[in-house]
Scaffold this active site. Structure first.
Site, PDB file in Angstrom:
ATOM      1  N   CYS A  92     -86.650 -67.836 -87.422  1.00  0.00           N
ATOM      2  CA  CYS A  92     -85.668 -66.998 -88.090  1.00  0.00           C
ATOM      3  C   CYS A  92     -84.273 -68.400 -87.966  1.00  0.00           C
ATOM      4  O   CYS A  92     -84.736 -69.628 -88.196  1.00  0.00           O
ATOM      5  CB  CYS A  92     -84.840 -65.939 -86.746  1.00  0.00           C
ATOM      6  SG  CYS A  92     -84.787 -66.790 -85.041  1.00  0.00           S
ATOM      7  N   CYS A 123     -83.173 -65.095 -80.828  1.00  0.00           N
ATOM      8  CA  CYS A 123     -83.429 -64.332 -80.832  1.00  0.00           C
ATOM      9  C   CYS A 123     -84.589 -63.434 -81.109  1.00  0.00           C
ATOM     10  O   CYS A 123     -85.418 -62.363 -81.377  1.00  0.00           O
ATOM     11  CB  CYS A 123     -81.879 -63.290 -81.412  1.00  0.00           C
ATOM     12  SG  CYS A 123     -81.119 -64.099 -80.321  1.00  0.00           S
ATOM     13  N   ARG A 124     -84.416 -63.583 -82.699  1.00  0.00           N
ATOM     14  CA  ARG A 124     -85.061 -62.574 -83.276  1.00  0.00           C
ATOM     15  C   ARG A 124     -86.621 -63.133 -82.979  1.00  0.00           C
ATOM     16  O   ARG A 124     -87.653 -61.636 -83.318  1.00  0.00           O
ATOM     17  CB  ARG A 124     -84.566 -61.963 -84.862  1.00  0.00           C
ATOM     18  CG  ARG A 124     -83.503 -61.585 -85.347  1.00  0.00           C
ATOM     19  CD  ARG A 124     -83.363 -61.928 -86.515  1.00  0.00           C
ATOM     20  NE  ARG A 124     -82.590 -62.856 -86.586  1.00  0.00           N
ATOM     21  CZ  ARG A 124     -81.851 -63.413 -87.809  1.00  0.00           C
ATOM     22  NH1 ARG A 124     -81.742 -62.790 -88.983  1.00  0.00           N
ATOM     23  NH2 ARG A 124     -81.538 -64.826 -87.898  1.00  0.00           N
ATOM     24  N   SER A 125     -86.898 -64.343 -83.973  1.00  0.00           N
ATOM     25  CA  SER A 125     -88.130 -64.812 -83.900  1.00  0.00           C
ATOM     26  C   SER A 125     -88.978 -64.480 -82.405  1.00  0.00           C
ATOM     27  O   SER A 125     -89.928 -64.594 -82.912  1.00  0.00           O
ATOM     28  CB  SER A 125     -88.316 -65.831 -84.433  1.00  0.00           C
ATOM     29  OG  SER A 125     -87.895 -67.171 -84.045  1.00  0.00           O
ATOM     30  N   ASP A 172     -78.726 -60.214 -88.064  1.00  0.00           N
ATOM     31  CA  ASP A 172     -78.983 -60.815 -87.379  1.00  0.00           C
ATOM     32  C   ASP A 172     -77.890 -60.860 -85.613  1.00  0.00           C
ATOM     33  O   ASP A 172     -77.144 -60.144 -86.122  1.00  0.00           O
ATOM     34  CB  ASP A 172     -77.974 -62.419 -88.192  1.00  0.00           C
ATOM     35  CG  ASP A 172     -78.066 -63.453 -86.242  1.00  0.00           C
ATOM     36  OD1 ASP A 172     -78.204 -63.248 -85.656  1.00  0.00           O
ATOM     37  OD2 ASP A 172     -78.005 -64.812 -86.779  1.00  0.00           O
ATOM     38  N   ASN A 204     -84.259 -69.545 -83.612  1.00  0.00           N
ATOM     39  CA  ASN A 204     -85.203 -69.892 -82.414  1.00  0.00           C
ATOM     40  C   ASN A 204     -84.998 -68.697 -80.720  1.00  0.00           C
ATOM     41  O   ASN A 204     -85.593 -69.329 -80.533  1.00  0.00           O
ATOM     42  CB  ASN A 204     -86.470 -70.208 -82.426  1.00  0.00           C
ATOM     43  CG  ASN A 204     -87.657 -70.534 -82.221  1.00  0.00           C
ATOM     44  OD1 ASN A 204     -87.834 -71.425 -81.676  1.00  0.00           O
ATOM     45  ND2 ASN A 204     -88.505 -68.991 -81.951  1.00  0.00           N
TER      46      ASN A 204
HETATM   47  P1  4NP Z   1     -81.802 -66.409 -83.899  1.00  0.00           P
HETATM   48  O1  4NP Z   1     -80.239 -65.916 -83.739  1.00  0.00           O
HETATM   49  O2  4NP Z   1     -81.201 -66.931 -85.464  1.00  0.00           O
HETATM   50  O3  4NP Z   1     -82.020 -64.635 -83.726  1.00  0.00           O
HETATM   51  O4  4NP Z   1     -82.296 -66.962 -83.245  1.00  0.00           O
HETATM   52  C1  4NP Z   1     -79.666 -67.073 -83.472  1.00  0.00           C
HETATM   53  C2  4NP Z   1     -78.830 -67.383 -82.743  1.00  0.00           C
HETATM   54  C3  4NP Z   1     -77.785 -68.006 -82.808  1.00  0.00           C
HETATM   55  C4  4NP Z   1     -76.811 -69.167 -83.962  1.00  0.00           C
HETATM   56  C5  4NP Z   1     -77.569 -67.630 -84.903  1.00  0.00           C
HETATM   57  C6  4NP Z   1     -78.777 -66.640 -84.780  1.00  0.00           C
HETATM   58  N1  4NP Z   1     -76.423 -69.674 -83.673  1.00  0.00           N
HETATM   59  O5  4NP Z   1     -75.505 -70.049 -84.848  1.00  0.00           O
HETATM   60  O6  4NP Z   1     -75.958 -70.778 -82.799  1.00  0.00           O
END
Ligand code: 4NP
Length: 152
Positions: A7, A12-14, A123, A10
């Site tokens: 993602c 939340c989703r992945s 997201d 790294n």
């Molecule tokens: P992820 O979510 O891609 O599912 O881990 C996010 C975590 C942090 C951010 C964006 C998406 N960020 O902009 O910091």
């Protein structure tokens, strides 16, 4: 089979996808390995987001051992399949791939859930807790189908 879940951050989703897949792999007794990575470097070294860990624990899966890292070109050699949570991740992954053949190893996670209404895992980072439960539900379908698709 070596599978990398990818993602943006790294956190939340992945890592949720990795936790769900790791759990299913164990239950199926499969000799597969998993890892996850982010296309971005914002959260390198961090534990998954607290809301992600909580949503997973609500379903008896502990992902507190996971730590964020950034995707690297060598991942295209190290893994058989690299699954992107959304189209933007997929585009950035393919840009990093060392060759066209390597780029073909990268696909969308939700390709494994063709009956689901969404093609991308939203997201949840900037939303509330409900987003994480929705992500859990989507990923559970995609991971179960992925195992069926590969075993077939
Ligand atoms: P992820 O979510 O891609 O599912 O881990 C996010 C975590 C942090 C951010 C964006 C998406 N960020 O902009 O910091």
């Amino acid at each position: 089979m070596k599978i990398l879940l990818v993602c943006l951050g790294n956190i939340c989703r992945s890592p949720m996808a990795e936790g769900i897949l790791r759990d299913m792999i164990g239950k199926h007794g499969l000799d597969w390995s998993t890892d996850s990575a982010g296309t971005g470097d914002y959260h390198v070294g961090e534990q998954p987001d607290k809301r992600a860990m909580k949503a997973m624990l609500d379903h008896d899966i502990d992902i507190s051992d996971l730590r964020a890292r950034q995707l690297r070109a060598s991942d295209f050699d190290a893994f058989d399949v690299l699954l992107a949570m959304d189209a933007s991740n997929l585009q950035n992954m393919r840009r990093l791939a060392p060759s066209k053949e390597h780029a073909l190893k990268a696909r969308l996670m939700m390709d494994h859930a063709p009956d689901h209404a969404l093609r991308e895992v939203p997201d949840p980072y900037f939303g509330g807790d409900e987003g994480f439960e929705e992500v859990y539900q989507m990923l559970t379908i995609a991971c179960a189908n992925l195992i069926d698709d590969v075993k077939r």
